[in-house]
Design a protein around this motif. Structure first.
Motif, PDB file in Angstrom:
ATOM      1  N   PRO A  68      45.722   1.340  40.772  1.00  0.00           N
ATOM      2  CA  PRO A  68      46.375   2.225  41.662  1.00  0.00           C
ATOM      3  C   PRO A  68      48.082   1.583  41.598  1.00  0.00           C
ATOM      4  O   PRO A  68      48.217   0.305  41.542  1.00  0.00           O
ATOM      5  CB  PRO A  68      46.016   2.053  42.941  1.00  0.00           C
ATOM      6  N   GLU A  69      48.927   2.460  41.849  1.00  0.00           N
ATOM      7  CA  GLU A  69      50.277   1.978  41.486  1.00  0.00           C
ATOM      8  C   GLU A  69      50.890   1.443  43.017  1.00  0.00           C
ATOM      9  O   GLU A  69      52.212   1.236  42.971  1.00  0.00           O
ATOM     10  CB  GLU A  69      51.453   3.154  40.846  1.00  0.00           C
ATOM     11  N   GLU A  70      50.353   1.429  44.070  1.00  0.00           N
ATOM     12  CA  GLU A  70      50.732   0.960  45.360  1.00  0.00           C
ATOM     13  C   GLU A  70      49.772  -0.087  45.762  1.00  0.00           C
ATOM     14  O   GLU A  70      48.650  -0.231  45.457  1.00  0.00           O
ATOM     15  CB  GLU A  70      50.499   2.093  46.595  1.00  0.00           C
ATOM     16  N   GLY A  71      50.468  -1.195  46.710  1.00  0.00           N
ATOM     17  CA  GLY A  71      49.669  -2.280  47.121  1.00  0.00           C
ATOM     18  C   GLY A  71      50.371  -3.511  46.579  1.00  0.00           C
ATOM     19  O   GLY A  71      51.390  -3.513  45.770  1.00  0.00           O
ATOM     20  N   PRO A  72      49.830  -4.536  47.190  1.00  0.00           N
ATOM     21  CA  PRO A  72      50.501  -5.705  46.605  1.00  0.00           C
ATOM     22  C   PRO A  72      50.488  -6.364  45.315  1.00  0.00           C
ATOM     23  O   PRO A  72      51.314  -6.947  44.677  1.00  0.00           O
ATOM     24  CB  PRO A  72      49.957  -6.998  47.681  1.00  0.00           C
ATOM     25  N   ARG A  73      49.064  -5.918  44.736  1.00  0.00           N
ATOM     26  CA  ARG A  73      48.828  -6.332  43.108  1.00  0.00           C
ATOM     27  C   ARG A  73      49.916  -5.624  42.420  1.00  0.00           C
ATOM     28  O   ARG A  73      50.553  -5.942  41.544  1.00  0.00           O
ATOM     29  CB  ARG A  73      47.448  -6.134  43.183  1.00  0.00           C
ATOM     30  N   ALA A  74      49.861  -4.267  42.855  1.00  0.00           N
ATOM     31  CA  ALA A  74      50.688  -3.363  41.968  1.00  0.00           C
ATOM     32  C   ALA A  74      52.234  -3.829  42.132  1.00  0.00           C
ATOM     33  O   ALA A  74      52.882  -3.793  41.112  1.00  0.00           O
ATOM     34  CB  ALA A  74      50.792  -1.853  42.634  1.00  0.00           C
TER      35      ALA A  74
END
Ligand code: NDP
Length: 250
Positions: free
Chosen positions: A198-204
């Motif tokens: 996924p392109e959202e979130g802290p990892r992204a």
């Protein structure tokens, strides 16, 4: 649309076409005229939705269950897909894959094997089952990864190993099939926005910071590259690995 990207009269098999990059590849090839078979392992509903979308847009598609982690299922699914499409397969896209990450000492043996079973053995069993049914001048496009080139994050040795193996098969098959005019190449996506990544979130956000273009790629951008490699316009490209990673490995 240029004449070189017109797939009317062509047949295509896309493994793992129920979601993500594979679904985009199936839609793109079908929109350009190909009759498309997609395989899935568990997401029957998603696979049927992709088929419906393609049919609604005026294209031809069907879905077949084939578990690439199981040699017999991979082979029989691929064979029955080609039989249903017609006698000959023009385009094979080996897309289905899993991504099980974890550092050495943490990743379980089962997870290690799963990367191998789907990403390596799955490609082998699918392709060897139908290689005799490929049309002369046909196309194989294997979906590798930027992990086929480098392992730029910790915790990815097993996934990276499986994607490096895609390069080995691509190069070897290019030599094996060149006498029939069949080209074999691999496409190596960088981070592409799918359920798996996924392109959202802290990892992204950390990943985006590493990408010169500053964003994730779209499945459709990968699909356009696959369509080019599957087309007559790419007739002198074989045994190649083509990165599509927003500059991540530049
Ligand atoms: P998704 O997880 O979104 O989709 C994976 C597809 O593969 C699904 O259609 C799934 O079917 C199928 N699949 C998974 N396991 C099996 C199996 N055992 N047998 C048959 N089919 C299976 O993945 P992506 O679209 O993100 O990735 C597609 C390819 O691109 C993979 O090879 C991946 O390694 C590669 N890639 C992806 C990147 C990314 O950032 N997204 C980056 C680099 C490479 P089902 O729906 O039934 O589970």
């Amino acid at each position: 649309m240029t004449h070189g990207m017109d797939f009317h009269g062509k047949t295509a098999l896309v493994t793992g076409g129920s979601r993500g990059i594979g679904a985009a590849i199936a839609r793109t090839l079908a929109a350009r005229g190909a009759s498309v078979a997609i395989t899935y392992s568990s997401s029957r509903g998603s696979a049927e939705a992709v088929v419906r979308d393609i049919e609604t847009a005026g294209g031809t598609a069907f879905a077949i269950e084939a578990d690439l982690a199981d040699a017999r299922s991979a082979a029989s699914g691929a064979k029955s897909a080609v039989e249903t499409l017609g006698a000959r397969l023009h385009i094979l896209v080996n897309n289905a894959g899993v991504a099980l990450h974890g550092p050495l000492g943490t990743l379980s043996d089962d997870e290690f094997e799963r990367n191998l079973d789907v990403n390596v053995r799955g490609l082998w069993h699918t392709t060897s089952a139908i290689v005799d049914l490929l049309a002369d001048e046909g196309r194989i496009v294997n979906i590798g990864s930027f992990f086929s080139e480098r392992v730029p994050f910790p915790g990815s040795s097993a996934y990276g190993m499986s994607k490096h193996a895609v390069t080995g098969m691509t190069r070897g098959w290019a030599r094996d099939l060149a006498p029939r005019g069949i080209t074999v190449n691999s496409v190596e996506p960088g981070p592409i926005a799918t359920e798996t990544n996924p392109e959202e979130g802290p990892r992204a956000d950390r990943i985006k910071a590493m990408v010169p273009l500053g964003r994730f790629g779209k499945p459709e951008e990968v699909a356009d590259l696959v369509a080019f490699l599957a087309s007559p316009a790419a007739s002198y490209i074989t045994g190649s690995q083509i990165l599509i990673d927003g500059g991540l490995l530049a």
